[in-house]
Motif scaffolding. Structure first.
Motif, PDB file in Angstrom:
ATOM      1  N   THR A 132      98.973  -8.509   6.249  1.00 28.89           N
ATOM      2  CA  THR A 132      99.325  -8.067   7.787  1.00 28.89           C
ATOM      3  C   THR A 132     100.045  -6.986   7.616  1.00 28.89           C
ATOM      4  OG1 THR A 132      99.559 -10.303   8.194  1.00 28.89           O
ATOM      5  CG2 THR A 132     100.768  -8.825   9.549  1.00 28.89           C
ATOM      6  N   TYR A 181      94.746  -4.940  14.345  1.00 34.15           N
ATOM      7  CA  TYR A 181      95.995  -4.750  15.166  1.00 34.15           C
ATOM      8  C   TYR A 181      95.674  -3.491  15.784  1.00 34.15           C
ATOM      9  CZ  TYR A 181     100.866  -3.756  16.050  1.00 34.15           C
ATOM     10  OH  TYR A 181     101.870  -3.283  16.742  1.00 34.15           O
ATOM     11  N   PRO A 182      95.993  -3.523  17.191  1.00 32.80           N
ATOM     12  CA  PRO A 182      96.472  -4.530  17.895  1.00 32.80           C
ATOM     13  C   PRO A 182      95.451  -5.635  18.208  1.00 32.80           C
ATOM     14  CG  PRO A 182      96.191  -2.730  19.388  1.00 32.80           C
ATOM     15  CD  PRO A 182      96.074  -2.331  17.911  1.00 32.80           C
ATOM     16  N   LYS A 183      95.871  -6.872  18.618  1.00 32.60           N
ATOM     17  CA  LYS A 183      94.626  -7.941  18.742  1.00 32.60           C
ATOM     18  C   LYS A 183      93.807  -7.580  20.030  1.00 32.60           C
ATOM     19  CE  LYS A 183      97.111 -11.513  16.392  1.00 32.60           C
ATOM     20  NZ  LYS A 183      97.499 -12.942  16.199  1.00 32.60           N
ATOM     21  N   ARG A 231      92.936  -8.440   9.652  1.00 33.27           N
ATOM     22  CA  ARG A 231      93.783  -8.711  10.213  1.00 33.27           C
ATOM     23  C   ARG A 231      93.984  -7.389  11.221  1.00 33.27           C
ATOM     24  NH1 ARG A 231      94.218 -12.940   8.070  1.00 33.27           N
ATOM     25  NH2 ARG A 231      95.947 -13.805   6.888  1.00 33.27           N
ATOM     26  N   ARG A 285      90.368  -5.995  19.611  1.00 37.48           N
ATOM     27  CA  ARG A 285      89.498  -6.780  18.976  1.00 37.48           C
ATOM     28  C   ARG A 285      87.962  -6.838  19.429  1.00 37.48           C
ATOM     29  NH1 ARG A 285      91.467 -12.682  16.698  1.00 37.48           N
ATOM     30  NH2 ARG A 285      93.021 -11.848  15.096  1.00 37.48           N
TER      31      ARG A 285
END
Length: 379
Positions: free
Chosen positions: A211, A184-186, A182, A189
């Motif tokens: 999450t 974060y933040p996307k 999960r 990545r």
């Protein structure tokens, strides 16, 4: 320059024991402190899992225990993602995290666990960082990284991301507030993939599939501080997560450093206050390296033992409180934090009997633990 890693002592857990540890820490109301108390009392995770239902019922409620199938499913998800679980006492468990009060008993790690045995510095700061703050962060991350330190941060926007990016060539570790699946933040990545593909790692104590919530970030911040010898704050407002990280680092005995800024910039208000309150002033990487040098040698020479438990504490198991003792102990507790020795003096019960009642209340979700071993009940 590369500083040597610390000693890699410990015992590798069997698959069955690792599964039991994962089941125990994933059970309801079992955190690092409760995990340690259960293992100390019952000698193994399996014995603790068998005892939990009765203990929690005595505390006032039934709780959910992680099933074997659920733990196996999480292990499979970790393997599919290229991660693995490392337990407290194993050689790959992070060197600087071992001696803190109640370290996470199980960590999910993706990437190079070896970098977690090297000297480390945490760099944290504002998400809405200024261009100057980003530039300073890169300067510190590169300079300290080239001196042999791994850079730790929380993968947030702004200062965190800049620190990770600059430290990619020398090693960096990103700490998750949620599960490793999960991110974060996307938008970070791609950065996370670069960390894993290089000489770095991603770490979390939270379950796969978790999450992150707002309440999970202080726990993430404690892990950032615990993984490091020192923590450098580059930019931080008066009320910010970075100041929480700095407070946690101080409580863990880490060196807290801060970069000064203009009194006209609200993003410097927190760092300037830290310096006023005693944080080490850091204007260049050499300031950080000088402050951490004494701790680096001590960490390499420290021997924390294997920290695994094999046998139950028979004396504790036999020291069951009577109904009257249990009532006196619960009556003595309140919303004001109390020390174990004060409870012993007030109730006349043995420390082992009191610790058992506290464990029962903890599993039932009625106990709050405080710094210094103090406890209170939730009303």
């Amino acid at each position: 320059m590369s500083l040597p890693a610390g000693p890699r002592r410990g015992v590798v857990l069997t698959d069955a024991l690792r599964l039991s540890w994962l089941r125990l820490i994933r059970s309801e109301n079992v955190g690092p402190a409760t995990f340690r108390e259960l293992i100390n009392r019952f000698g193994s995770a399996d014995a603790a899992l068998a005892a939990i239902p009765e203990l929690a019922a005595r505390g006032g409620r039934w709780i959910g225990i992680c099933t074997e199938s659920a733990a196996e499913e999480e292990l499979a998800r970790a393997t599919k993602l290229g991660a693995r679980f490392v337990c407290l006492g194993e050689p790959d468990y992070p060197l600087h995290l071992r001696p803190i009060d109640y370290p996470p008993p199980v960590l999910a790690i993706m990437g190079s666990a070896a970098c977690l045995q090297r000297p480390t510095l945490a760099i944290v700061g504002a998400r809405n960082a200024s261009l100057s703050g980003i530039k300073l962060t890169r300067m510190f991350a590169v300079g300290v990284g080239e001196a042999g330190y791994v850079i730790i941060s929380g993968l947030a926007r702004g200062i965190d991301a800049a620190a990770h990016e600059a430290a990619l060539p020398t090693g960096t570790v990103g700490v998750f507030a949620g599960g490793l699946d999960r991110p974060y933040p996307k938008e970070n990545r791609p950065l996370m993939r670069k960390i894993v593909d290089g000489d770095g790692a991603l770490v979390s104590e939270m379950p796969f599939g978790w999450t992150p919530r707002a309440v999970d970030f202080p726990r993430r911040n404690r892990l950032v501080a615990g993984l490091s010898l020192g923590l450098l704050v580059v930019e931080a407002a008066q009320r910010s997560g970075s100041l929480i990280s700095a407070r946690l680092a101080g409580e863990l005995g880490r060196v807290v450093l801060a970069v000064p800024g203009s009194p006209l910039d609200p993003r410097a208000a927190g760092t300037n206050r830290l310096i006023r309150d005693g944080a080490v002033l850091a204007c260049q990487p050499a300031d950080v390296i000088e402050a951490l040098a004494p701790l680096t040698g001590a960490a390499r020479n420290r021997d924390d033992g294997d920290m695994l438990f094999d046998e139950a504490d028979e004396e504790r198991l036999q020291d069951e409180p009577s109904d009257d003792e249990r009532a006196r102990i619960i009556e003595a507790l309140g919303p004001v934090p109390a020390a174990l020795e004060d409870l012993v003096a007030h109730t006349g019960a043995s420390p082992a009997a009191i610790q058992l009642v506290l464990l029962e209340l903890d599993l039932a979700g009625r106990l709050e633990r405080h710094l210094g071993g103090l406890v209170s009940v939730l009303l």
